[in-house]
Design a protein around this motif. Structure first.
Motif, mmCIF file in Angstrom:
data_model
loop_
_atom_site.group_PDB
_atom_site.id
_atom_site.type_symbol
_atom_site.label_atom_id
_atom_site.label_comp_id
_atom_site.label_asym_id
_atom_site.label_seq_id
_atom_site.Cartn_x
_atom_site.Cartn_y
_atom_site.Cartn_z
ATOM 1 N N ARG A 1 0.826 -1.202 0.000
ATOM 2 C CA ARG A 1 0.000 0.000 0.000
ATOM 3 C C ARG A 1 0.861 1.253 0.000
ATOM 4 N N THR A 2 1.877 1.271 0.832
ATOM 5 C CA THR A 2 2.748 2.436 0.944
ATOM 6 C C THR A 2 3.482 2.690 -0.358
ATOM 7 N N THR A 3 4.022 1.638 -0.930
ATOM 8 C CA THR A 3 4.751 1.772 -2.191
ATOM 9 C C THR A 3 3.835 2.276 -3.302
ATOM 10 N N ALA A 4 2.627 1.696 -3.372
ATOM 11 C CA ALA A 4 1.695 2.086 -4.439
ATOM 12 C C ALA A 4 1.298 3.550 -4.319
ATOM 13 N N LEU A 5 1.045 4.002 -3.105
ATOM 14 C CA LEU A 5 0.617 5.389 -2.914
ATOM 15 C C LEU A 5 1.747 6.364 -3.191
ATOM 16 N N ASN B 1 4.209 5.876 -5.290
ATOM 17 C CA ASN B 1 4.400 5.901 -6.742
ATOM 18 C C ASN B 1 3.310 6.704 -7.434
ATOM 19 N N ARG B 2 2.097 6.636 -6.894
ATOM 20 C CA ARG B 2 0.965 7.249 -7.577
ATOM 21 C C ARG B 2 0.775 8.715 -7.206
ATOM 22 N N GLN B 3 0.984 9.058 -5.935
ATOM 23 C CA GLN B 3 0.620 10.404 -5.497
ATOM 24 C C GLN B 3 1.740 11.173 -4.798
ATOM 25 N N GLY B 4 2.808 10.499 -4.440
ATOM 26 C CA GLY B 4 3.915 11.211 -3.840
ATOM 27 C C GLY B 4 3.810 11.406 -2.344
ATOM 28 N N HIS B 5 2.771 10.877 -1.717
ATOM 29 C CA HIS B 5 2.662 10.949 -0.265
ATOM 30 C C HIS B 5 1.959 9.707 0.249
ATOM 31 N N ILE B 6 2.188 9.396 1.515
ATOM 32 C CA ILE B 6 1.721 8.129 2.067
ATOM 33 C C ILE B 6 0.256 8.179 2.454
ATOM 34 N N ARG B 7 -0.222 9.289 2.972
ATOM 35 C CA ARG B 7 -1.599 9.377 3.426
ATOM 36 C C ARG B 7 -2.390 10.303 2.509
ATOM 37 N N PRO B 8 -3.102 9.740 1.537
ATOM 38 C CA PRO B 8 -3.866 10.584 0.613
ATOM 39 C C PRO B 8 -5.101 11.154 1.295
ATOM 40 N N PRO B 9 -5.646 12.245 0.759
ATOM 41 C CA PRO B 9 -6.914 12.763 1.292
ATOM 42 C C PRO B 9 -8.022 11.723 1.163
ATOM 43 N N ARG B 10 -9.009 11.837 2.002
ATOM 44 C CA ARG B 10 -10.114 10.881 2.008
ATOM 45 C C ARG B 10 -10.997 11.060 0.781
#
Length: 308
Positions: free
Chosen positions: A30-34, A36-45
């Motif tokens: 999950r951490t790696t995918a996020l 790679n996709r968004q540049g941060h670990i905790r995306p907005p809800r």
């Protein structure tokens, strides 16, 4: 000899260890995918599908309180009830719009500009509710007048999946136009799961629209439908092909679905593909496969074509 309780304890411990390992692996993925996709670990809800379903159901009762509201609702209490429902549902919608804008911005916090935008979208949507109610009145009437099996307006409103689908679509389309396409798409997919009718929120649909039976109907994003149009089950208004750019990626947002003019009837199983025009007053027969425009007053069947 291990007793039954002891074996159970061993199983629980073993399962607990396996779950811990799986949780750790899922966290890594999950951490790696996020990242790679968004540049941060905790995306907005993201907006909540469950909350949106509740919001739209609440708005339906506000639009038709005497039919979809509480059975014990007194006449003198209708306005108070509608006001209460609108207050709660629009506040909840504002939060969901904030989630979409925050997610799109990709920032740690929702800035003041985005918050003000969410408020403005909510207000603009609320102002359109009387317009949506008037459109729905015509849709319900079209269903009643177009179906000999309909015994009354109330039956059409509370029973017909086509009416439910267009009710959800009218609200989803308004939100789509106001700049919240994710929320709009989620609402349309909730309606799809409940009715078997798939209408993209981008589709433009005129007055007095009726889908009879409805199961399997698909209406694409850039479809334009005029006034007094009737569809039957399993009709597809779709794209014929998909353009790609030089990198081989699909080109988004181009007009690729049919234009259906006023007073058209399309019977069960018809498939109409591409940016073609079905002329005013035409009738498209069941199971027809159509990829070319037809002039006004046409009658298209599997066997032959008539131009009146």
């Amino acid at each position: 000899m291990t007793n039954i309780n002891g074996a159970g304890d061993l199983l629980l411990k073993s399962t607990h260890l396996q779950i811990n390992d799986i949780v750790a692996e899922l966290r890594d993925v999950r951490t790696t995918a996020l990242i790679n996709r968004q540049g941060h670990i905790r995306p907005p809800r993201l907006p909540s599908r469950k909350v949106l379903a509740s919001i739209i159901e609440g708005l339906r009762t506000a639009l038709f309180p005497n039919r979809l509201g509480p059975s014990d609702l007194a006449v003198e209490g209708v306005d108070h009830y509608v006001g209460h429902i609108l207050n709660s549902t629009l506040r909840a919608l504002l939060v969901q719009i904030q989630h979409e804008l925050h997610f799109n911005a990709g920032t740690e916090k929702l800035d003041q500009k985005s918050y003000a935008q969410a408020v403005e979208i909510t207000r603009a949507f609320a102002k359109q509710l009387p317009v949506i109610r008037r459109l729905l009145d015509n849709d319900v009437l079209a269903a009643y007048e177009g179906d000999p099996a309909a015994r009354g307006i109330d039956e059409v409103l509370v029973c017909y999946p086509g009416v439910a689908a267009i009710t959800w679509h009218r609200m989803a389309h308004e939100l789509y136009q106001l700049g919240t396409p994710l929320i709009a798409r989620m609402i349309s997919e909730i309606a799809h799961s409940q009715t078997g009718i798939e209408i993209h929120p981008g589709a433009k649909i005129g007055e007095s629209f009726f889908i009879d039976h409805g199961t399997g109907v698909v209406i694409g994003e850039t479809t334009i439908i005029g006034n007094h149009v009737r569809l039957y089950q399993a009709v597809t208004l779709g794209a014929k092909s998909f353009q790609v750019d030089e990198d081989g990626s699909l080109v988004k947002g181009i007009d690729r679905h049919p234009i259906v003019e006023d007073d058209v009837v399309i019977y069960a199983g018809a498939t109409i593909l591409g940016r073609i025009t079905i002329g005013k007053g035409s009738t498209i027969g069941g199971n027809v496969w159509l990829t070319r425009s037809v002039p006004p007053g046409s009658r298209i069947t599997q066997a032959r074509t008539h131009n009146d």
